[in-house]
Design a protein around this motif. Structure first.
Motif, short mmCIF file in Angstrom:
data_model
loop_
_atom_site.label_atom_id
_atom_site.label_comp_id
_atom_site.label_asym_id
_atom_site.label_seq_id
_atom_site.Cartn_x
_atom_site.Cartn_y
_atom_site.Cartn_z
N ASN A 106 0.81 -1.22 0.00
CA ASN A 106 0.00 0.00 0.00
C ASN A 106 0.86 1.28 0.00
OD1 ASN A 106 -2.40 -1.54 0.16
ND2 ASN A 106 -2.13 -1.74 2.39
N GLY A 107 2.07 1.17 -0.52
CA GLY A 107 2.93 2.34 -0.64
C GLY A 107 3.43 2.90 0.67
N ALA A 108 3.46 2.06 1.72
CA ALA A 108 3.84 2.54 3.05
C ALA A 108 5.34 2.65 3.19
CB ALA A 108 3.27 1.59 4.12
N VAL A 109 5.91 3.80 2.84
CA VAL A 109 7.34 4.05 2.98
C VAL A 109 7.55 5.38 3.69
CG1 VAL A 109 7.97 2.75 0.92
CG2 VAL A 109 7.50 5.19 0.73
N GLU A 110 8.71 5.53 4.31
CA GLU A 110 9.04 6.80 4.95
C GLU A 110 10.48 7.18 4.61
OE1 GLU A 110 10.35 5.15 9.36
OE2 GLU A 110 8.33 5.97 9.07
N THR A 111 10.77 8.46 4.66
CA THR A 111 12.11 8.95 4.36
C THR A 111 13.10 8.49 5.42
OG1 THR A 111 11.20 10.90 3.26
CG2 THR A 111 13.50 11.02 3.93
N CYS A 112 14.26 8.04 4.96
CA CYS A 112 15.29 7.58 5.90
C CYS A 112 15.79 8.77 6.72
CB CYS A 112 16.45 6.95 5.12
SG CYS A 112 17.87 6.51 6.15
N PRO A 113 15.78 8.64 8.05
CA PRO A 113 16.20 9.77 8.89
C PRO A 113 17.71 10.02 8.86
CG PRO A 113 15.72 7.85 10.25
CD PRO A 113 15.32 7.49 8.85
N ASP A 114 18.52 9.01 8.51
CA ASP A 114 19.97 9.18 8.54
C ASP A 114 20.48 9.98 7.34
OD1 ASP A 114 19.81 7.70 10.79
OD2 ASP A 114 21.06 6.03 10.10
N CYS A 115 19.96 9.66 6.14
CA CYS A 115 20.46 10.33 4.92
C CYS A 115 19.49 11.37 4.39
CB CYS A 115 20.76 9.30 3.84
SG CYS A 115 19.28 8.41 3.25
N LYS A 116 18.35 11.53 5.09
CA LYS A 116 17.33 12.52 4.70
C LYS A 116 16.82 12.30 3.28
CE LYS A 116 17.93 14.75 8.62
NZ LYS A 116 18.94 13.86 9.21
N GLY A 117 16.78 11.02 2.89
CA GLY A 117 16.21 10.69 1.57
C GLY A 117 17.20 10.71 0.42
N THR A 118 18.45 11.08 0.68
CA THR A 118 19.43 11.14 -0.41
C THR A 118 20.01 9.77 -0.75
OG1 THR A 118 21.33 11.53 1.04
CG2 THR A 118 20.09 13.47 0.28
N GLY A 119 19.96 8.86 0.22
CA GLY A 119 20.52 7.53 0.00
C GLY A 119 22.02 7.46 0.23
N ARG A 120 22.65 8.60 0.57
CA ARG A 120 24.09 8.62 0.72
C ARG A 120 24.48 9.40 1.97
NH1 ARG A 120 25.89 6.41 -3.77
NH2 ARG A 120 28.07 6.75 -3.20
N VAL A 121 25.58 8.97 2.58
CA VAL A 121 26.13 9.70 3.71
C VAL A 121 27.60 9.99 3.41
CG1 VAL A 121 24.55 8.78 5.45
CG2 VAL A 121 26.63 7.51 4.88
N VAL A 122 28.13 11.04 4.02
CA VAL A 122 29.50 11.49 3.74
C VAL A 122 30.44 10.94 4.81
CG1 VAL A 122 31.02 13.48 3.50
CG2 VAL A 122 28.68 13.58 2.60
N ARG A 123 31.58 10.44 4.34
CA ARG A 123 32.64 9.99 5.24
C ARG A 123 33.94 10.67 4.85
NH1 ARG A 123 31.63 3.43 5.61
NH2 ARG A 123 29.76 3.51 6.94
N THR A 124 34.77 10.99 5.85
CA THR A 124 36.08 11.57 5.60
C THR A 124 37.13 10.67 6.24
OG1 THR A 124 35.14 13.80 5.67
CG2 THR A 124 37.54 13.61 5.88
N GLN A 125 38.13 10.31 5.43
CA GLN A 125 39.16 9.42 5.96
C GLN A 125 40.50 9.76 5.34
OE1 GLN A 125 37.46 5.64 4.82
NE2 GLN A 125 38.59 5.59 2.89
N GLN A 126 41.56 9.36 6.06
CA GLN A 126 42.92 9.58 5.58
C GLN A 126 43.25 8.56 4.50
OE1 GLN A 126 44.99 12.08 6.66
NE2 GLN A 126 46.46 11.47 5.11
#
Length: 382
Positions: A164-184
Motif C-alpha cells: 500500500n505504498g507505506a514508505v518513509e524517508t530515511c532519517p539518517d540520509c534525509k532521503g538522499t541515500g548517501r552519507v558522507v565519510r572523511t578518511q585519511q
C-alpha cells in the motif's frame, strides 16, 4: 576531433595487464579530475575520454571486440559501447567507484558536483542465453525470439517493495541515500560519499513489506524478447541487449541480456573467418578433359568452369560469395580446393583401357608439374 585509439589514450600497449590498465587510468583520472581543474573544459573532456577508454579495455569481452574490430566492435550492433559525451561526471564516478574510492574526490578534493548523485539504484543481474545460427542466418542477419524466465517488476507494489505504498524517508540520509565519510588516504584526506547503511542507499525505509514480492519490488515472471543479430557474427561472440536482463530491486536498473553465438555446422562448407572452404572432388575424365562443376553456396549453387588438365591441389575462388564482415565492409570468398578421385577397383575393360595409356608421355607427370603439385601440398603446412 578524431577519436583516439583507446590504448593511446591510456598510454599503454595492447599487451598491458588489467592492473597496468587500471593504474594508467587512475593516473589520468587524478590528473584531469574536475576538482583539480575547475571550469576547465579541456580537462573535463580528457577525463571523460580516459573513462571511455577504461570502460572498454577493463572489460575482457569489450577489449577482445575492440582489438579485432576497433571502434565498430564496441559501438556497433550489440557492441555495448560507452560514450563519455554528454555524461554527467557523477555517472563516471558511479561506474568506476573502485577507482575513485567511492563517489568522492582525490587527495582532499571533495566529490564533484557536491555529491548529489541521489539514492542508489539496485542493478538487476544479467541473463545469458545461447543462440545457434546457420551460415545463412550469419550471412544475412536474423531476428530471434526468446522466452525468458526472469525477475520482473512487481505489479502489486509497482516495484516499491511496500504494501500500500507505506514508505518513509530515511532519517539518517534525509532521503538522499548517501552519507558522507572523511578518511585519511594515500592522497591525503579524502571526502567520499557511500551508500547509507540504514536504508541501503534507497533513501526510503519500507514500513510494511509487499506480500507479493516480500519487499524486494521484483517477482519471477516471463518475457518474450526479440533480438536482432547482425550479419557477420562468429562462434563464441557475445552480443548484449541493454536493460533486457533481470529487473532491479525497488525500481532499480535492469540487467542486460547477453547472447552467446554458436554456429551450426554446414554439411559441405567450412568457415575460415569470412571465407568459406569447399572441397571439390573431380572424376578423372572431367579433370583431364575439362567441363563444369556445381559448387554449393550459402543461398544455392554456383557453376564453375573446370579447365582441361586441372591438377589436384588447384584452388578456385568464388569472389564475394563468402560471409560479410561484421563492420559491413566487404565479403569473403568461397575457396574451392580441387582433388581428383582415383577409382579403387576397375573392371577388366577399364584396366585394359588404362594399360593402353601406361607408356604414353602425356600420362607421365613432368618435373614442372611435380614441383607445382608438391609446392601446393607444402603450402598447407607453411
Amino acid at each position: 576531433m578524431a577519436k583516439r585509439d583507446y590504448y593511446e589514450v591510456l598510454g599503454v600497449d595492447k599487451n598491458a595487464s588489467a592492473n597496468d590498465i587500471k593504474k594508467a587510468y587512475r593516473k589520468l583520472a587524478i590528473q584531469y579530475h574536475p576538482d583539480k581543474n575547475p571550469d576547465n573544459k579541456e580537462a573535463e573532456e580528457k577525463f571523460k575520454e580516459a573513462a571511455e577508454a577504461y570502460s572498454v579495455l577493463s572489460d575482457p569481452d569489450k577489449k577482445a571486440r575492440y582489438d579485432q574490430f576497433g571502434f565498430e566492435g564496441v559501438n556497433g550492433a550489440g557492441g555495448g559501447g560507452f560514450s563519455g559525451a554528454g555524461m554527467d561526471i557523477n555517472d563516471i564516478f558511479s561506474m568506476f567507484g573502485d577507482i575513485f574510492g567511492g563517489h568522492g574526490g582525490f587527495g582532499g578534493f571533495g566529490g564533484f558536483g557536491g555529491g548529489n548523485a541521489g539514492p542508489a539504484k539496485h542493478r538487476g543481474s544479467d541473463q545469458r542465453v545461447k543462440v545457434k545460427l546457420t551460415l545463412q542466418e550469419i550471412a544475412n542477419g536474423v531476428t530471434k525470439k526468446f522466452k525468458l524466465k526472469k525477475y520482473v517488476t512487481c505489479t502489486h507494489c509497482n516495484g516499491s517493495g511496500a504494501e500500500n505504498g507505506a514508505v518513509e524517508t530515511c532519517p539518517d540520509c534525509k532521503g538522499t541515500g548517501r552519507v558522507v565519510r572523511t578518511q585519511q588516504s594515500f592522497f591525503g584526506m579524502m571526502r567520499s560519499e557511500v551508500a547509507c547503511p540504514r536504508c541501503n542507499g534507497q533513501g526510503k525505509i519500507v514500513k510494511d513489506k509487499c506480500r507479493h514480492c516480500n519487499g524486494d519490488g521484483i517477482v519471477m515472471g516471463e518475457e518474450i524478447v526479440e533480438v536482432n543479430i547482425p550479419a557477420g557474427v562468429y562462434e563464441g561472440m557475445q552480443l548484449s541487449m541493454r536493460g533486457k536482463g533481470n529487473a532491479g530491486k525497488f525500481n532499480g536498473i535492469p540487467g542486460d541480456l547477453l547472447i552467446l553465438v554458436e554456429e551450426e555446422k554446414h554439411p559441405t562448407l567450412v568457415r575460415d573467418e569470412n571465407d568459406l572452404i569447399y572441397s571439390l572432388l573431380l572424376d578423372i575424365p572431367t579433370a583431364s578433359l575439362g567441363g563444369f562443376a556445381e559448387i554449393p553456396t550459402i543461398d544455392g549453387k554456383a557453376k564453375v568452369t573446370i579447365d582441361p588438365g586441372t591438377q589436384p591441389g588447384k584452388v578456385l575462388r568464388l569472389r564475394g560469395k563468402g560471409l560479410p564482415s561484421l563492420n559491413g565492409y566487404g565479403k569473403g570468398d568461397i575457396v574451392v580446393n580441387v582433388s581428383v578421385y582415383i577409382p579403387e577397383t576397375l573392371s577388366k575393360d577399364e584396366k585394359k583401357a588404362i594399360e593402353g595409356f601406361r607408356n604414353s608421355e602425356n600420362f607421365r607427370p613432368s618435373e614442372s608439374i611435380k614441383e607445382k603439385i608438391f609446392r601446393r601440398f607444402k603450402n598447407f603446412f607453411d
